[in-house]
Design a protein around this motif. Sequence first.
Motif, mmCIF file in Angstrom:
data_model
loop_
_atom_site.group_PDB
_atom_site.id
_atom_site.type_symbol
_atom_site.label_atom_id
_atom_site.label_comp_id
_atom_site.label_asym_id
_atom_site.label_seq_id
_atom_site.Cartn_x
_atom_site.Cartn_y
_atom_site.Cartn_z
ATOM 1 N N PHE A 47 46.433 105.761 27.266
ATOM 2 C CA PHE A 47 45.987 106.991 26.337
ATOM 3 C C PHE A 47 46.660 106.654 24.570
ATOM 4 N N THR A 48 48.272 105.778 24.774
ATOM 5 C CA THR A 48 48.202 105.042 22.934
ATOM 6 C C THR A 48 47.937 104.581 22.255
ATOM 7 N N ILE A 87 40.471 112.865 24.208
ATOM 8 C CA ILE A 87 41.114 111.771 24.641
ATOM 9 C C ILE A 87 41.450 111.041 26.446
ATOM 10 N N GLU A 88 41.822 112.427 26.893
ATOM 11 C CA GLU A 88 42.250 112.400 28.379
ATOM 12 C C GLU A 88 41.338 112.258 29.113
ATOM 13 N N ARG A 89 40.246 113.078 29.118
ATOM 14 C CA ARG A 89 39.293 112.946 29.490
ATOM 15 C C ARG A 89 38.427 111.770 29.827
ATOM 16 N N VAL A 90 38.694 111.336 28.812
ATOM 17 C CA VAL A 90 37.223 110.004 28.268
ATOM 18 C C VAL A 90 38.307 108.440 29.332
ATOM 19 N N ILE A 91 39.603 108.700 28.915
ATOM 20 C CA ILE A 91 40.254 107.938 30.267
ATOM 21 C C ILE A 91 40.744 108.369 31.474
ATOM 22 N N LEU A 127 50.862 111.685 20.965
ATOM 23 C CA LEU A 127 51.370 111.866 22.175
ATOM 24 C C LEU A 127 51.661 112.694 22.346
ATOM 25 N N LYS A 128 53.143 113.145 21.291
ATOM 26 C CA LYS A 128 53.684 115.117 22.033
ATOM 27 C C LYS A 128 52.696 115.720 22.880
ATOM 28 N N GLU A 129 51.867 116.313 22.461
ATOM 29 C CA GLU A 129 50.306 117.163 22.994
ATOM 30 C C GLU A 129 50.122 116.530 23.494
#
Length: 286
Positions: free
Chosen positions: A15-16, A277-281, A53-55
């Motif tokens: 993610f980063t 982004i998270e869903r793609v990962i 990253l905070k979220e």
Amino acid sequence: MKRDGFVVHTKTSRFTEKIVSLAEKAVVGTPAPAYRPGEEGYADWVILAVQGLKEYLGHPYRKLMDVLREMPRVTESLGLTPETVPHFSTVCTRKQAIPMKRWRAILDQSVELYDLGDVQAIDATGVDRVQASQHYAKRTDYTFEAVKTTLLIDCETSAIIDIHCSMKQPHDTQVGWQVLVRNLDDLATVAADKGYDWEELRTRLRAESITPLIPQRDPGMRGWARNLLIKDRAYHQRSNAESVFFGLRRRYGDTLWSRTWFDQFRELVMKSAVRNIERVIEDSHL
């Protein structure tokens, strides 16, 4: 986790890398170095990535900075060292100076990670603002009204294509016009409820070869038949927008913690980009 040879790439590290890449693209021209001692300090893309990253991690600023100092692989992706991780007050101050267009650029680029489907949906709801102390409210003219939030989503991938925020209560047709017109290239068929019933909006969408599935409020006999035809097509996919709202609240919280309205708008835009982004990962193991 994902293995690359003998290196294990965690979801957090992947993610980063992705949020850093999109944040660098969001700035104009060649990205500046992550950190330069003196007045220049931290580059905008670093502050944007830290906000992402905070979220993603769900930590308040103070705890986030402590956690980052214990995550050398993550700080390395940010172009920093544990010693050069910014102070939480620096992040809070700098985020207000970064133009909204750069926050929106990250959301736009997160949408490009998806192959969008043939049906999109638009819907609105209220997102609660954190309740400040009475002293703070009197000093800053703070109100406790919810932020009216409108999402344009892709029904096949559940990607958030665009978001609109308002502290007032503009009519859905006006917000719908603004959101849909600036995303015409991503639309094929648009499903919306009766709140978006406006013939000029339908006409504009049809002129762009986009099919509007928007029922009429007071249909009459001809309109009744048209509404029935709409509901027999892909109109039922409109409920996907409600599912996205539910998922956004459940994963990233149902309350906005920023104090000012413009920071709350930035917070919602970043939550949307982070979700994309998270869903793609998770789906493709990037």
